[in-house]
Design a protein around this motif. Structure first.
Motif, short mmCIF file in Angstrom:
data_model
loop_
_atom_site.label_atom_id
_atom_site.label_comp_id
_atom_site.label_asym_id
_atom_site.label_seq_id
_atom_site.Cartn_x
_atom_site.Cartn_y
_atom_site.Cartn_z
N GLY A 218 0.95 -1.00 0.07
CA GLY A 218 -0.06 -0.20 0.22
C GLY A 218 0.88 1.32 -0.03
O GLY A 218 0.24 2.24 0.36
N LEU A 219 2.05 1.34 -0.21
CA LEU A 219 3.14 2.31 -0.63
C LEU A 219 2.72 2.93 -1.97
O LEU A 219 3.14 2.13 -2.93
N PHE A 220 2.45 4.10 -2.10
CA PHE A 220 2.27 4.59 -3.60
C PHE A 220 3.54 5.64 -3.67
O PHE A 220 3.18 6.83 -3.35
N ALA A 221 4.61 5.04 -3.70
CA ALA A 221 6.03 5.99 -3.66
C ALA A 221 6.64 6.15 -5.03
O ALA A 221 7.22 7.03 -5.43
N GLN A 222 6.88 4.92 -5.70
CA GLN A 222 7.71 4.67 -6.80
C GLN A 222 6.85 5.30 -7.69
O GLN A 222 7.13 6.27 -8.64
N ARG A 223 5.49 5.37 -7.94
CA ARG A 223 4.49 5.99 -8.64
C ARG A 223 3.39 6.76 -7.52
O ARG A 223 2.56 6.54 -7.19
N ALA A 224 4.05 7.97 -7.29
CA ALA A 224 3.38 8.92 -6.48
C ALA A 224 2.22 9.60 -7.01
O ALA A 224 2.19 9.60 -8.17
N ALA A 225 1.49 10.38 -6.14
CA ALA A 225 0.63 11.35 -6.88
C ALA A 225 1.08 12.40 -7.64
O ALA A 225 2.31 12.81 -7.24
N ASP A 226 0.49 12.86 -8.65
CA ASP A 226 1.02 14.09 -9.48
C ASP A 226 0.21 15.29 -9.05
O ASP A 226 1.10 16.32 -8.98
N VAL A 227 -0.70 15.35 -8.50
CA VAL A 227 -1.41 16.40 -8.02
C VAL A 227 -2.00 15.95 -6.65
O VAL A 227 -2.86 14.88 -6.70
N VAL A 228 -2.15 16.78 -5.56
CA VAL A 228 -2.70 16.43 -4.24
C VAL A 228 -3.68 17.73 -4.12
O VAL A 228 -3.26 18.80 -3.90
N LEU A 229 -4.86 17.30 -4.15
CA LEU A 229 -5.58 18.28 -3.56
C LEU A 229 -6.42 18.10 -2.04
O LEU A 229 -6.81 17.10 -1.54
N ILE A 230 -6.15 19.16 -1.44
CA ILE A 230 -6.65 19.17 0.23
C ILE A 230 -7.81 20.12 0.23
O ILE A 230 -7.68 21.23 -0.12
#
Length: 211
Positions: A194-206
């Motif tokens: 459950g690590l999304f680090a090699q393919r991280a998010a491109d955009v994060v909306l808070i």
């Protein structure tokens, strides 16, 4: 926080391209995105869903659900997260849909992650790290996690949409999630970490704000 979730779900709509196919994740924040996506259903070809739960909601709203094998690459994937660090690296899998989520993220040109401010952390690991495992490998994987200083807890009674089990790892402070993700992926019996680090998010909306 529910208002931030709603704002994030609705804000993600601005990244959806006319005529495209939208990858759709899982969870309470994504449910707001799916509701908003229904207003655009005549402007998109359809959606690829990461879970049975999201599939049911999409179909209920009249949004065509497509198979990833038939669509090819996707322009966008929208999903939530359980934790997000300052580098847009994530922990996901609280809803046990991590394998399909990771597949769709890998198939998408842009990954838009929608969260509320409670999910923003400096260091990943306070939220237990979910790992999907083939059932016969549960004890083997558990022993390997202990060797690495983690405390594995079987999520008893939970079966993923793929027919597998989930181990939640407590007690890790993950300073180098890319290296840990690569290491765990080599353990036989692990389906997805459950690590999304090699393919991280491109955009994060808070909420409706980009991080």
């Amino acid at each position: 926080m529910s208002n931030e979730k709603r704002l994030a779900g609705e804000a993600a709509i601005r990244y959806v391209e006319d005529g495209g196919i939208v990858g759709v994740g899982t969870g309470s924040t994504v449910a707001f995105f799916i509701d908003a996506l229904a207003d655009l259903k005549d402007r998109i070809q359809g959606a690829v869903s990461s879970s049975e739960q999201s599939t049911a909601q999409l179909k209920r709203l009249g949004i065509p659900v497509l198979e990833l094998n038939a669509t090819g690459p996707l322009s966008i994937y929208v999903d939530g997260a359980d934790e997000c660090d300052p580098y847009k690296r994530l922990i996901k899998g609280g809803g046990a849909a991590l394998t399909r989520e990771k597949i769709i993220a890998a198939a998408s040109a842009k990954f838009v992650c929608i969260i509320d401010s409670s999910k923003r952390v400096e260091l990943l690991g306070k939220f237990p790290l979910p790992i999907e495992v083939i059932p016969m490998a549960r004890s083997l994987v558990g022993r390997e996690i202990v060797k690495r200083g983690g405390n594995p807890v079987w999520r008893d009674g939970v079966v993923t949409d793929n027919g597998n089990w989930v181990i939640d790892v407590h007690g890790w402070q993950i300073a180098d999630p890319v290296t840990l993700e690569k290491d765990l992926n080599q353990i036989p019996g692990i389906v997805t970490v459950g690590l999304f680090a090699q393919r991280a998010a491109d955009v994060v909306l808070i909420g409706d704000r980009e991080m």
